[in-house]
Design an enzyme around this catalytic site. Structure first.
Site, PDB file in Angstrom:
ATOM      1  N   HIS A  77     122.530  91.503 133.427  1.00 17.37           N
ATOM      2  CA  HIS A  77     121.107  91.722 133.709  1.00 17.37           C
ATOM      3  C   HIS A  77     120.303  90.455 133.397  1.00 17.37           C
ATOM      4  CE1 HIS A  77     117.160  93.505 133.935  1.00 17.37           C
ATOM      5  NE2 HIS A  77     116.940  93.244 132.668  1.00 17.37           N
ATOM      6  N   ASP A  80     120.865  87.996 136.154  1.00 14.42           N
ATOM      7  CA  ASP A  80     120.162  88.453 137.353  1.00 14.42           C
ATOM      8  C   ASP A  80     118.662  88.189 137.226  1.00 14.42           C
ATOM      9  OD1 ASP A  80     119.949  89.862 139.899  1.00 14.42           O
ATOM     10  OD2 ASP A  80     119.065  91.500 138.728  1.00 14.42           O
TER      11      ASP A  80
END
Length: 120
Positions: A77, A80
């Site tokens: 995450h 990203d």
């Protein structure tokens, strides 16, 4: 997941998040034709993004050196988030150039119209 990976992931997310907020402030200033403030906000956003990239690069170099890093949804995450904000800032800076150019052209047109009115 070890504490160091959690700490590193959160540091990337926070720094990228700060860059995201600064980018939005820059876009707001751009919408209000405050090019100086927009440029300052973009610069601050870029600095935060570089900080996040440095943390990320350290992790990548560590794994490349043979230190295994376990898979982590949180770290994924973080990566990203970092790459999304990087793209967002790149696009926003391109928009800045477009708006700045348009503003310059409009100012020239208005100046020409003013000169035309003065001669008539």
């Amino acid at each position: 997941m070890n504490e160091e990976l959690i700490k590193t992931s959160m540091e990337i997310i926070i720094k990228a998040g700060d860059a995201h907020l600064l980018n939005h402030k820059a876009l707001k200033a751009l919408a209000e034709n405050d090019f100086e403030l927009a440029a300052n906000q973009f610069e601050a956003a870029s600095k935060k993004l570089v900080e996040a990239h440095k943390v990320h690069t350290t992790m990548i170099q560590s794994e490349a050196s043979g230190n295994h890093i376990e898979y982590s949804v949180l770290f994924t995450h973080a990566q990203d988030t970092l790459m999304t904000i990087n793209s967002e800032i790149g696009l926003s800076k391109s928009l800045f150039k477009v708006f700045e150019s348009l503003n310059h052209r409009i100012e020239k047109l208005e100046e020409g119209m003013k000169n035309c009115d003065e001669t008539n």
